[in-house]
Design an enzyme around this catalytic site. Sequence first.
Site, PDB file in Angstrom:
ATOM      1  N   ASN A   9      74.647  78.846  89.975  1.00  0.00           N
ATOM      2  CA  ASN A   9      75.283  77.614  89.200  1.00  0.00           C
ATOM      3  C   ASN A   9      74.139  76.581  89.243  1.00  0.00           C
ATOM      4  O   ASN A   9      73.921  76.205  90.432  1.00  0.00           O
ATOM      5  CB  ASN A   9      76.338  77.279  89.865  1.00  0.00           C
ATOM      6  N   LYS A  11      73.931  73.748  87.917  1.00  0.00           N
ATOM      7  CA  LYS A  11      74.434  72.403  87.893  1.00  0.00           C
ATOM      8  C   LYS A  11      73.422  71.731  86.859  1.00  0.00           C
ATOM      9  O   LYS A  11      73.055  71.947  86.125  1.00  0.00           O
ATOM     10  CB  LYS A  11      74.735  71.968  89.195  1.00  0.00           C
ATOM     11  N   HIS A  94      85.456  74.399  88.293  1.00  0.00           N
ATOM     12  CA  HIS A  94      84.686  74.157  89.380  1.00  0.00           C
ATOM     13  C   HIS A  94      85.191  72.727  89.984  1.00  0.00           C
ATOM     14  O   HIS A  94      85.711  72.016  89.242  1.00  0.00           O
ATOM     15  CB  HIS A  94      83.288  74.150  88.821  1.00  0.00           C
ATOM     16  N   GLU A  96      83.951  70.272  91.045  1.00  0.00           N
ATOM     17  CA  GLU A  96      83.102  69.095  90.531  1.00  0.00           C
ATOM     18  C   GLU A  96      83.513  68.565  89.403  1.00  0.00           C
ATOM     19  O   GLU A  96      83.861  67.482  88.957  1.00  0.00           O
ATOM     20  CB  GLU A  96      81.813  69.215  90.395  1.00  0.00           C
ATOM     21  N   GLU A 166      86.080  78.661  96.448  1.00  0.00           N
ATOM     22  CA  GLU A 166      85.089  77.639  96.816  1.00  0.00           C
ATOM     23  C   GLU A 166      85.755  76.311  97.651  1.00  0.00           C
ATOM     24  O   GLU A 166      86.239  75.575  97.040  1.00  0.00           O
ATOM     25  CB  GLU A 166      84.290  77.165  95.833  1.00  0.00           C
ATOM     26  N   GLY A 172      77.680  72.262  98.787  1.00  0.00           N
ATOM     27  CA  GLY A 172      76.684  71.033  98.801  1.00  0.00           C
ATOM     28  C   GLY A 172      76.319  70.356 100.004  1.00  0.00           C
ATOM     29  O   GLY A 172      75.721  69.647 100.174  1.00  0.00           O
ATOM     30  N   SER A 212      77.659  76.546  99.936  1.00  0.00           N
ATOM     31  CA  SER A 212      76.537  76.684 100.966  1.00  0.00           C
ATOM     32  C   SER A 212      76.193  78.072 101.461  1.00  0.00           C
ATOM     33  O   SER A 212      76.035  78.376 102.409  1.00  0.00           O
ATOM     34  CB  SER A 212      76.832  76.005 102.231  1.00  0.00           C
TER      35      SER A 212
HETATM   36  P1  PGA Z   1      76.418  75.295  96.901  1.00  0.00           P
HETATM   37  O1  PGA Z   1      77.344  74.956  95.652  1.00  0.00           O
HETATM   38  O2  PGA Z   1      75.942  76.666  97.147  1.00  0.00           O
HETATM   39  O3  PGA Z   1      75.381  74.109  96.831  1.00  0.00           O
HETATM   40  O4  PGA Z   1      77.123  74.518  98.010  1.00  0.00           O
HETATM   41  C1  PGA Z   1      78.080  76.083  95.370  1.00  0.00           C
HETATM   42  C2  PGA Z   1      78.985  75.939  94.082  1.00  0.00           C
HETATM   43  O5  PGA Z   1      79.256  74.489  93.724  1.00  0.00           O
HETATM   44  O6  PGA Z   1      79.469  76.533  93.171  1.00  0.00           O
END
Ligand code: PGA
Length: 250
Positions: A9, A11, A94, A96, A166, A172, A212
């Site tokens: 992803n 983003k 997601h 976010e 997740e 992140g 992560s």
């Molecule tokens: P990240 O994000 O690997 O940067 O923690 C994962 C995600 O948001 O799908």
Amino acid sequence: MRTPFIAGNWKMHMDRAEAKALAQAMKTELAGVPHKLMVAPPFTALETVGAVLQGSNILLGAQNMAPATSGAHTGEISPLMLKDLGVSVVILGHSERRHSYGETDALINEKVRLALQEGLEVILCVGETLEEREANRVNQVVETQMKEGLKGVTADQLENVTIAYEPVWAIGTGKTATPDDADAVHTTVRAIVADLYGADEADKMVIQYGGSVKPDNVKGLMGRDNIDGALVGGASLKTETFVPIAQFDR
Ligand code: PGA
């Protein structure tokens, strides 16, 4: 029996030139990888990346979608527009989107049903916040997100659904759930699918871990029976990190 599924992803990163270069490098370096692979660039780079990935083993994904096919939806992107660009998978729910843009389970469910109706594959993201984890509410949160998110989805449609667990506190942040922590929730996720659709469907469900994921922790996570793949954010932005993740070997 479940084909591992590694998805990136991107983003809100990469202009078209950067996205093109990254997609070209991934196409070359990931050729022949036996796992199912996908990258989801920002909308503005979908056409560019789609052209590069043609004929490759990497699917084109989108990061979000409107709950409608057309009409007065300023700023939104329809599933038909995504299909027109060669998108075959869409990431929905997601964290976010849930937490920064107020997406509710009901809205996410509308999107899930429409995406499946339009023949897109869905990665449905679920996961708890740190607060919810500390209050011992992980299973309850995941169960609600799954039950609400999958409402009206038939057993036949389920083969086009991947669940991504997740934990919000791991996204992140550099904090990965331990394989034990992740596996415990993945086991719960599979039990919820069994409860909703029966044991056979639960057995087939691909459940990704996200938060992560890095080259040095992917093997430990993927070594667990109920962890079938990864949804990768930060580490999907460079071949040095995404390629070793995508090439993981149990
Ligand atoms: P990240 O994000 O690997 O940067 O923690 C994962 C995600 O948001 O799908």
